[in-house]
Design a protein around this motif. Structure first.
Motif, PDB file in Angstrom:
ATOM      1  N   ASP A 109       0.835  -1.202   0.000  1.00 56.44           N
ATOM      2  CA  ASP A 109       0.000   0.000   0.000  1.00 56.44           C
ATOM      3  C   ASP A 109       0.867   1.249   0.000  1.00 56.44           C
ATOM      4  N   GLU A 110       1.944   1.227   0.785  1.00 55.07           N
ATOM      5  CA  GLU A 110       2.826   2.395   0.859  1.00 55.07           C
ATOM      6  C   GLU A 110       3.503   2.649  -0.483  1.00 55.07           C
ATOM      7  N   GLY A 111       3.898   1.582  -1.165  1.00 49.93           N
ATOM      8  CA  GLY A 111       4.550   1.721  -2.462  1.00 49.93           C
ATOM      9  C   GLY A 111       3.610   2.294  -3.511  1.00 49.93           C
ATOM     10  N   PRO A 115       5.670   8.162  -5.077  1.00 47.89           N
ATOM     11  CA  PRO A 115       6.237   8.177  -6.427  1.00 47.89           C
ATOM     12  C   PRO A 115       7.542   7.378  -6.446  1.00 47.89           C
ATOM     13  N   TRP A 116       8.020   7.069  -7.629  1.00 47.00           N
ATOM     14  CA  TRP A 116       9.185   6.196  -7.762  1.00 47.00           C
ATOM     15  C   TRP A 116      10.424   6.778  -7.112  1.00 47.00           C
ATOM     16  N   TYR A 117      10.602   8.114  -7.207  1.00 50.48           N
ATOM     17  CA  TYR A 117      11.823   8.707  -6.663  1.00 50.48           C
ATOM     18  C   TYR A 117      11.812   8.675  -5.134  1.00 50.48           C
ATOM     19  N   ALA A 118      10.630   8.711  -4.517  1.00 48.70           N
ATOM     20  CA  ALA A 118      10.559   8.589  -3.057  1.00 48.70           C
ATOM     21  C   ALA A 118      10.914   7.172  -2.635  1.00 48.70           C
ATOM     22  N   THR A 119      10.485   6.193  -3.410  1.00 48.30           N
ATOM     23  CA  THR A 119      10.822   4.807  -3.111  1.00 48.30           C
ATOM     24  C   THR A 119      12.329   4.589  -3.224  1.00 48.30           C
TER      25      THR A 119
END
Length: 146
Positions: A109-111, A115-119
């Protein structure tokens, strides 16, 4: 007379055989080189076509509209004043709606909300934290620390 005819035929056969033995390797080499030349020409044509495609791709980046479209698509950028909406595949989204103020129930859920850069940044921070823990000296359970 029949004897002369057979000698002439034998001499002619020897000459033709010798000519074949001498000419065959040259002819075979020539035919092989022609086949290789045809193959290399087709490779050059394919490489030129790929080069033209890459040049066209490179030329697209000179257009500000293309750069803006790529930034929006690849990096999920929005212009100031715009509202970004993310459409999520219904097979991935859980059926229950999240409660406001509640933390995500799982990493999945968090993913979905990040956005991708935060991951990527979170994974860099986790790796740095793991590296900090490895640099600390190991202490035995029976040995008191000072």
């Amino acid at each position: 007379m029949p004897r002369l005819f057979s000698i002439r035929v034998a001499v002619m056969a020897v000459v033709l055989g010798l000519a074949f033995v001498l000419a065959y390797p040259t002819l075979a080499s020539y035919l092989q080189q022609q086949a290789e030349l045809t193959q290399l020409r087709s490779q050059v044509a394919a490489a030129r076509e790929r080069n033209d495609d890459l040049q066209a791709d490179l030329a697209r980046w000179d257009d500000p509209a293309y750069v803006t479209a790529q930034a929006r698509e690849r990096l999920a950028f929005v212009m100031p004043g715009e509202t970004a909406f993310r459409v999520v595949d219904p097979e991935i989204v859980p059926d229950t709606a999240p409660v406001e103020g509640a933390a995500p129930s799982s990493e999945l859920d968090e993913g979905l909300t990040l956005p991708w850069y935060a991951t990527v940044w979170d994974s860099v921070q986790e790796a740095g934290a793991a590296g900090d823990n490895e640099d600390a000296p190991a202490t035995d359970a029976g040995t008191p620390s000072p």
